[in-house]
Write a protein that holds these residues in place. Structure first.
Motif: not given
Length: 397
Positions: A280-300
């Motif tokens: 439900x939280x992800x749906x609310x965020x998606x419906x807002x139309x806002x940009x998110x910033x996401x941390x990335x961990x490194x893999x081969x």
């Protein structure tokens, strides 16, 4: 009165007359110089604002430093923005752009350099009486840069992404949309992201919250909807790591643990990505139309090994890079899925509707995002693999 007294009085009068002319001229020069100083200062503000406005327009253009600098459409839009903003900051009929405008790539720093200049006239109200010009023309220029931001003070969402998911083989060919799979049943490639972090679904706590809370004011749903309140930055020293093995060492050495309020080492949240209030939280965020910033961990292949380690709340995610994106859909098992319908996700090629698999994945639309951060050195060149779309603009001259 003696002849001598009359002579002295005449001499004094002459001196006073000469001195008066000098003082009047000095006063006129001072007044006009003050007006010129104010005009000069206002023109500098206009040049600064114009250079920054042009740079900010260019943050929206993807690509390497050289490709952005040679994009005539983007450069023309930036130029027009610079002119518009500068004129607003110096609303005088004499305003004019000078010949300073340029957008070029610094070959050493690999940042965009945006230069803009303007000029204006100030009326010389007094010096013209003494044979000087009745107009004073002043010219000022400024330089701004565009580079990859090393961090952000807002919009970070508490879920880590695997760097191997950004390989073109797993992205739409437009380069805009990417489907990123998470742990669970029906797991799909890339195999490099198939890392076992027992008790963790790649969910993270925000820097100032290390309890693994699932609910409440500081809990996971609120962090998904509103973002982390504290800054997150990439690990420094990456720019000097020239091989996957060296990069792995830099990232792992920087994060043996994830201490509270660390900007660069994210800790794990044991919440289940497919249960509770997270959907439900992800749906609310998606419906807002806002940009998110996401941390990335490194893999081969970026690193020689997966850099995320541990389990549960003890999971550590060294921040390899930060990706800015619109979240456009999620699919959790067979019974929970959603596609965002706002305009920012138009053209999504990875619709979750009708997908009866047990796969867990998100769909993101990768975009550039301008953020305000510190003056720390950027760890990445524009358009390089480590570039996740965060942009920084600064006045540098």
């Amino acid at each position: 009165m003696t002849t001598s007294d009359r002579g002295d009085s005449g001499a004094v009068a002459v001196l006073v007359g000469i001195l008066a002319i000098f003082l009047i001229g000095l006063s006129a020069f001072t007044v006009d110089l003050g007006a010129s100083y104010v005009s000069n200062r206002n023109l500098q503000k206009a040049a600064d604002a114009g250079a920054l406005a042009g740079a900010q327009v260019l943050t929206k253009t993807k690509g390497t430093c050289n490709s952005v600098a040679s994009d005539s459409t983007a450069v023309a839009a930036a130029h027009q923005a610079a002119i518009t903003v500068a004129k607003k900051n110096y609303p005088h009929v004499s305003w004019a752009e000078d010949a300073s405008w340029s957008v070029k790539c610094d070959p050493k720093l690999k940042v965009l350099l945006v230069t803009f200049g303007n000029s204006g006239e100030t009326d010389a109200r007094f010096t013209g009486v003494f044979g000087g010009s009745d107009k004073i023309t002043t010219t000022r220029a400024a330089e701004a840069t565009v580079d990859v931001a090393p961090g952000t003070g807002d919009s970070v969402r508490p879920i880590a992404l695997c760097s191997a998911s950004f390989d073109p083989a797993y992205m739409d060919r437009s380069g805009d949309f990417v489907r990123i799979h998470f742990p669970g049943a029906g797991r799909v490639p890339p195999a490099a992201c198939n890392v076992n972090l027992s008790g963790n679904w790649w969910l993270t706590d925000c820097p100032g919250e290390r309890t693994g809370a699932a609910g409440g004011e500081d809990g996971l749903p609120n962090q998904i909807i509103n973002g982390c309140p504290d800054a997150v930055s990439v690990i420094p020293g990456q720019a000097d790591a020239t091989t996957p093995g060296a990069l792995t060492v830099v990232l792992e050495d920087a994060c043996p643990t994830a201490p509270e309020y660390s900007e660069t080492c994210m800790s794990g949240n044991p919440g289940n990505i497919t249960q509770g209030q997270t959907g439900a939280a992800w749906k609310t965020f998606m419906d807002s139309g806002d940009i998110g910033v996401f941390p990335v961990f490194c893999a081969p292949s970026s690193c020689s090994a997966v850099t995320a380690s541990g389990n549960g709340t003890n999971t550590v995610f060294p921040v390899y890079k930060l990706v800015s994106a619109y979240p456009c859909g999620y699919h959790f098992d067979k019974n929970s899925y959603y596609d965002a319908t706002h305009a920012n996700c138009a053209g999504n090629p990875f619709s979750t509707a009708g997908d009866s698999s047990s796969n867990n994945y998100f769909v993101f639309k990768i975009v550039n995002f301008r953020t305000s951060v510190s003056n720390s050195k950027s760890e990445c060149a524009l358009g390089a693999e480590c570039d996740g779309g965060l942009r920084r603009t600064r006045l540098t001259g």
